[in-house]
Motif scaffolding. Structure first.
Motif: not given
Length: 345
Positions: A73-75, A82-83, A171-172, A175, A177
């Motif tokens: 939940d907390e990336s 941001s990454w 997902k990460q 985003n 990662c």
């Protein structure tokens, strides 16, 4: 998204906190080891010193409650905006540091639930430590036979946890990662299987598969390292399989052995168990090899065990943090390489 499959147990918390007196023992041991010099090279055997860099991840913040922290939940615990910001900060740190310094982000992943973890949940921690950990398995009241030693497999839940991690990583990555450029694994089946399930279709695939189907090609190799194995001795689940069996299970997914990997498990003993301080020295050896042998890999993944992550945390002087089965803790590490003429405070 709320993580349904990956959550702490009481045994996970106990593992992360027990034997706190070993921290001081480790500091004494590593202080001696860091002064040992290789007579052939004139260099320290352990030339690297390590520091955790705060401000990147919530797990290193003392105000983060590990008992209620959901890393998915907390990336993964990312504390920055941001990454991209993280990548830029690490790039700047490595561009502007001294030539004997290096910064890396290490994703420390724990394997999914194995049959030994299931046994602890069913039989209880005290009974496990006193008796059950020293035998191969048992038959439950419902007639189901479970086997946890040597080298147990993942349970169905453990396999599903790895799949959940796979979705979380995708997902990460979407985003921003960074995808690790170097992968390491414990030689135990539960860790290798978790790594395969986590990274399958991203950077890991079976021999013969089309590399163009990977989310983030090229296909990665995974180096199997003894230093990443679980606490050695006494518990039969912590005795590894032979090199031949490991190769049969993992080589088709790109796993290779570190140099000098023994055919049989020569480290395991029935009547001795490695202490936390000894395990932490082994974790330090892994970090030494990582910084000395892989200078260009800034983003690294190692898949191992609760005890090994605890040992890494101790070796890095990171705050204590409980990790569930299939949990991951990212740590930004500053490494400084020193020479014998350097004055050590």
């Amino acid at each position: 998204m709320t993580t349904r499959l990956i959550k702490l147990t009481n045994h996970d918390v106990k593992d992360s906190l027990e034997h706190p007196e070993q921290d001081a023992v480790y500091k004494s041991l590593i202080a001696e080891k860091q002064l040992e010099i290789d007579p052939k090279t004139g260099e320290y055997y352990r030339p690297w010193r390590f520091e955790v860099q705060d401000g990147f991840f919530k797990q290193s913040d003392i105000n983060t409650d590990d008992l209620h922290f959901d890393f998915i939940d907390e990336s993964f615990g990312l504390k920055l905006n941001s990454w991209d910001e993280l990548i830029e900060k690490l790039k700047d740190l490595n561009s502007n540091c001294s030539e004997n310094e290096c910064y890396k982000l290490l994703f420390c992943a724990r394997h999914g639930q194995g049959y030994h973890n299931l046994a602890v949940e069913i039989l209880g921690s005290e009974a496990w430590d006193a008796h059950w950990s020293k035998i191969e398995g048992t038959t439950l009241d419902n007639g189901e036979k479970i086997v946890w030693g040597p080298d147990p497999f993942l349970t169905k839940l453990g396999e599903d946890q790895a799949k959940e991690l796979n979705k979380a990583w995708i997902k990460q990555i979407e985003n921003g990662c960074p995808v690790p450029t170097r992968f390491f694994s414990s030689p135990f089946t539960r860790s290798m299987t978790t790594l395969i399930g986590t990274w399958n279709g991203i950077v890991i695939q079976e021999d013969g598969a089309d590399p163009k189907t990977l989310l983030k090609p090229p296909r990665q190799q995974v180096i199997i390292k003894e230093d990443l194995r679980e606490t050695i001795g006494e518990h039969l689940c912590d005795k590894r399989s032979s090199k031949k069996i490991i190769e049969e299970r993992a080589s088709k997914y790109g796993f290779i052995f570190e140099d000098g990997f023994e055919d049989e498990d020569v480290l395991y003993k029935d009547d001795w168990r490695e202490s936390v301080s000894e395990h932490s020295l082994r974790a330090n050896s892994f970090l030494q090899d990582l910084f000395e042998g892989f200078p260009n890999d800034i983003f690294v993944n190692c898949t191992s065990h609760s005890g090994t992550i605890r040992a890494l945390i101790t070796a890095l002087s990171h705050r204590k943090f409980a990790i569930p089965t299939a949990g991951t803790i990212p740590i930004v590490i500053k490494g400084t390489r020193v020479k014998p003429e350097t004055i050590i405070a």
